[in-house]
Design a protein around this motif. Structure first.
Motif, PDB file in Angstrom:
ATOM      1  N   PRO A  32     -28.237   8.841  34.928  1.00 46.38           N
ATOM      2  CA  PRO A  32     -28.707   7.974  33.844  1.00 46.38           C
ATOM      3  C   PRO A  32     -27.678   6.933  33.392  1.00 46.38           C
ATOM      4  O   PRO A  32     -28.055   5.931  32.789  1.00 46.38           O
ATOM      5  CB  PRO A  32     -29.048   8.943  32.717  1.00 46.38           C
ATOM      6  N   THR A  33     -26.416   7.142  33.696  1.00 48.81           N
ATOM      7  CA  THR A  33     -25.391   6.180  33.285  1.00 48.81           C
ATOM      8  C   THR A  33     -25.082   5.150  34.364  1.00 48.81           C
ATOM      9  O   THR A  33     -24.292   4.245  34.147  1.00 48.81           O
ATOM     10  CB  THR A  33     -24.091   6.909  32.909  1.00 48.81           C
ATOM     11  N   CYS A  34     -25.691   5.270  35.548  1.00 50.10           N
ATOM     12  CA  CYS A  34     -25.401   4.388  36.677  1.00 50.10           C
ATOM     13  C   CYS A  34     -26.493   3.333  36.825  1.00 50.10           C
ATOM     14  O   CYS A  34     -27.678   3.611  36.636  1.00 50.10           O
ATOM     15  CB  CYS A  34     -25.293   5.207  37.958  1.00 50.10           C
ATOM     16  N   THR A  35     -26.099   2.123  37.177  1.00 50.14           N
ATOM     17  CA  THR A  35     -27.061   1.031  37.339  1.00 50.14           C
ATOM     18  C   THR A  35     -27.117   0.517  38.778  1.00 50.14           C
ATOM     19  O   THR A  35     -27.640  -0.552  39.021  1.00 50.14           O
ATOM     20  CB  THR A  35     -26.704  -0.143  36.407  1.00 50.14           C
ATOM     21  N   LEU A  36     -26.581   1.295  39.724  1.00 50.27           N
ATOM     22  CA  LEU A  36     -26.541   0.845  41.113  1.00 50.27           C
ATOM     23  C   LEU A  36     -27.829   1.159  41.870  1.00 50.27           C
ATOM     24  O   LEU A  36     -28.500   2.143  41.591  1.00 50.27           O
ATOM     25  CB  LEU A  36     -25.364   1.490  41.836  1.00 50.27           C
ATOM     26  N   LEU A  37     -28.135   0.310  42.826  1.00 49.22           N
ATOM     27  CA  LEU A  37     -29.219   0.533  43.774  1.00 49.22           C
ATOM     28  C   LEU A  37     -28.588   0.850  45.116  1.00 49.22           C
ATOM     29  O   LEU A  37     -27.438   0.515  45.362  1.00 49.22           O
ATOM     30  CB  LEU A  37     -30.078  -0.720  43.912  1.00 49.22           C
ATOM     31  N   PHE A  38     -29.347   1.511  46.002  1.00 49.83           N
ATOM     32  CA  PHE A  38     -28.809   1.843  47.313  1.00 49.83           C
ATOM     33  C   PHE A  38     -29.908   1.756  48.363  1.00 49.83           C
ATOM     34  O   PHE A  38     -31.092   1.717  48.043  1.00 49.83           O
ATOM     35  CB  PHE A  38     -28.198   3.244  47.310  1.00 49.83           C
ATOM     36  N   VAL A  39     -29.499   1.711  49.615  1.00 49.34           N
ATOM     37  CA  VAL A  39     -30.424   1.763  50.743  1.00 49.34           C
ATOM     38  C   VAL A  39     -30.317   3.149  51.347  1.00 49.34           C
ATOM     39  O   VAL A  39     -29.239   3.576  51.745  1.00 49.34           O
ATOM     40  CB  VAL A  39     -30.086   0.690  51.807  1.00 49.34           C
ATOM     41  N   ASP A  40     -31.425   3.862  51.384  1.00 48.42           N
ATOM     42  CA  ASP A  40     -31.466   5.217  51.924  1.00 48.42           C
ATOM     43  C   ASP A  40     -31.885   5.156  53.382  1.00 48.42           C
ATOM     44  O   ASP A  40     -33.044   4.953  53.702  1.00 48.42           O
ATOM     45  CB  ASP A  40     -32.452   6.057  51.114  1.00 48.42           C
ATOM     46  N   SER A  41     -30.932   5.353  54.267  1.00 43.69           N
ATOM     47  CA  SER A  41     -31.235   5.312  55.694  1.00 43.69           C
ATOM     48  C   SER A  41     -31.356   6.710  56.299  1.00 43.69           C
ATOM     49  O   SER A  41     -31.389   6.861  57.520  1.00 43.69           O
ATOM     50  CB  SER A  41     -30.157   4.506  56.432  1.00 43.69           C
ATOM     51  N   SER A  42     -31.447   7.734  55.442  1.00 46.23           N
ATOM     52  CA  SER A  42     -31.609   9.095  55.950  1.00 46.23           C
ATOM     53  C   SER A  42     -33.020   9.273  56.509  1.00 46.23           C
ATOM     54  O   SER A  42     -33.943   8.531  56.171  1.00 46.23           O
ATOM     55  CB  SER A  42     -31.353  10.123  54.839  1.00 46.23           C
ATOM     56  N   ARG A  43     -33.190  10.262  57.355  1.00 43.43           N
ATOM     57  CA  ARG A  43     -34.497  10.489  57.985  1.00 43.43           C
ATOM     58  C   ARG A  43     -35.581  10.839  56.965  1.00 43.43           C
ATOM     59  O   ARG A  43     -36.727  10.410  57.091  1.00 43.43           O
ATOM     60  CB  ARG A  43     -34.399  11.611  59.006  1.00 43.43           C
ATOM     61  N   SER A  44     -35.234  11.635  55.976  1.00 40.20           N
ATOM     62  CA  SER A  44     -36.236  12.102  55.010  1.00 40.20           C
ATOM     63  C   SER A  44     -36.413  11.168  53.818  1.00 40.20           C
ATOM     64  O   SER A  44     -37.336  11.352  53.032  1.00 40.20           O
ATOM     65  CB  SER A  44     -35.856  13.494  54.501  1.00 40.20           C
ATOM     66  N   HIS A  45     -35.532  10.198  53.662  1.00 36.19           N
ATOM     67  CA  HIS A  45     -35.571   9.249  52.533  1.00 36.19           C
ATOM     68  C   HIS A  45     -35.596   9.985  51.192  1.00 36.19           C
ATOM     69  O   HIS A  45     -36.374   9.664  50.308  1.00 36.19           O
ATOM     70  CB  HIS A  45     -36.771   8.302  52.651  1.00 36.19           C
ATOM     71  N   ARG A  46     -34.704  10.977  51.065  1.00 34.41           N
ATOM     72  CA  ARG A  46     -34.635  11.766  49.837  1.00 34.41           C
ATOM     73  C   ARG A  46     -33.292  11.626  49.137  1.00 34.41           C
ATOM     74  O   ARG A  46     -32.927  12.477  48.324  1.00 34.41           O
ATOM     75  CB  ARG A  46     -34.910  13.238  50.161  1.00 34.41           C
ATOM     76  N   ARG A  47     -32.576  10.580  49.436  1.00 35.37           N
ATOM     77  CA  ARG A  47     -31.279  10.363  48.792  1.00 35.37           C
ATOM     78  C   ARG A  47     -31.485  10.196  47.287  1.00 35.37           C
ATOM     79  O   ARG A  47     -32.451   9.580  46.847  1.00 35.37           O
ATOM     80  CB  ARG A  47     -30.646   9.113  49.392  1.00 35.37           C
ATOM     81  N   ARG A  48     -30.562  10.741  46.486  1.00 34.33           N
ATOM     82  CA  ARG A  48     -30.720  10.730  45.032  1.00 34.33           C
ATOM     83  C   ARG A  48     -29.690   9.875  44.306  1.00 34.33           C
ATOM     84  O   ARG A  48     -29.968   9.394  43.213  1.00 34.33           O
ATOM     85  CB  ARG A  48     -30.626  12.156  44.500  1.00 34.33           C
ATOM     86  N   TRP A  49     -28.488   9.758  44.875  1.00 31.20           N
ATOM     87  CA  TRP A  49     -27.411   9.080  44.166  1.00 31.20           C
ATOM     88  C   TRP A  49     -26.856   7.925  44.976  1.00 31.20           C
ATOM     89  O   TRP A  49     -26.921   7.922  46.199  1.00 31.20           O
ATOM     90  CB  TRP A  49     -26.283  10.058  43.858  1.00 31.20           C
ATOM     91  N   CYS A  50     -26.233   6.976  44.286  1.00 30.73           N
ATOM     92  CA  CYS A  50     -25.602   5.843  44.964  1.00 30.73           C
ATOM     93  C   CYS A  50     -24.446   6.326  45.818  1.00 30.73           C
ATOM     94  O   CYS A  50     -24.212   5.825  46.910  1.00 30.73           O
ATOM     95  CB  CYS A  50     -25.140   4.798  43.951  1.00 30.73           C
ATOM     96  N   SER A  51     -23.727   7.332  45.337  1.00 31.89           N
ATOM     97  CA  SER A  51     -22.580   7.885  46.053  1.00 31.89           C
ATOM     98  C   SER A  51     -22.431   9.357  45.688  1.00 31.89           C
ATOM     99  O   SER A  51     -22.427   9.696  44.507  1.00 31.89           O
ATOM    100  CB  SER A  51     -21.315   7.128  45.659  1.00 31.89           C
ATOM    101  N   MET A  52     -22.298  10.196  46.686  1.00 33.18           N
ATOM    102  CA  MET A  52     -22.081  11.616  46.421  1.00 33.18           C
ATOM    103  C   MET A  52     -20.730  11.819  45.751  1.00 33.18           C
ATOM    104  O   MET A  52     -20.580  12.697  44.897  1.00 33.18           O
ATOM    105  CB  MET A  52     -22.153  12.394  47.736  1.00 33.18           C
ATOM    106  N   ASP A  53     -19.732  11.010  46.114  1.00 27.57           N
ATOM    107  CA  ASP A  53     -18.400  11.130  45.518  1.00 27.57           C
ATOM    108  C   ASP A  53     -18.396  10.769  44.041  1.00 27.57           C
ATOM    109  O   ASP A  53     -17.604  11.296  43.272  1.00 27.57           O
ATOM    110  CB  ASP A  53     -17.400  10.223  46.243  1.00 27.57           C
TER     111      ASP A  53
END
Length: 68
Positions: A32-53
């Motif tokens: 909720p505090t992040c304003t970034l968008l990302f491109v999810d190139s994973s097979r399932s398209h289930r990425r949740r965060w801009c960066s896991m780190d």
């Protein structure tokens, strides 16, 4: 890190909106505090965060601490 960055921008529209493009699914970070968008190139398209780190680790740590 999987996928690439779309860029830093303010959220527009509905929460968690995903849009399909030729390069993959575009999504908004679930932190909720992040304003970034990302491109999810994973097979399932289930990425949740801009960066896991960055946002993913913080979210998982909050979940762990609330369970203790």
């Amino acid at each position: 890190m999987r996928g690439g960055w779309v860029g830093s921008t303010r959220r527009r529209g509905g929460e968690g909106a995903r849009e399909r493009g030729s390069e993959g699914a575009r999504g908004q970070c679930e932190d909720p505090t992040c304003t970034l968008l990302f491109v999810d190139s994973s097979r399932s398209h289930r990425r949740r965060w801009c960066s896991m780190d960055r946002c993913g680790a913080r979210s998982k740590m909050r979940t762990l601490r609330s369970a203790q």
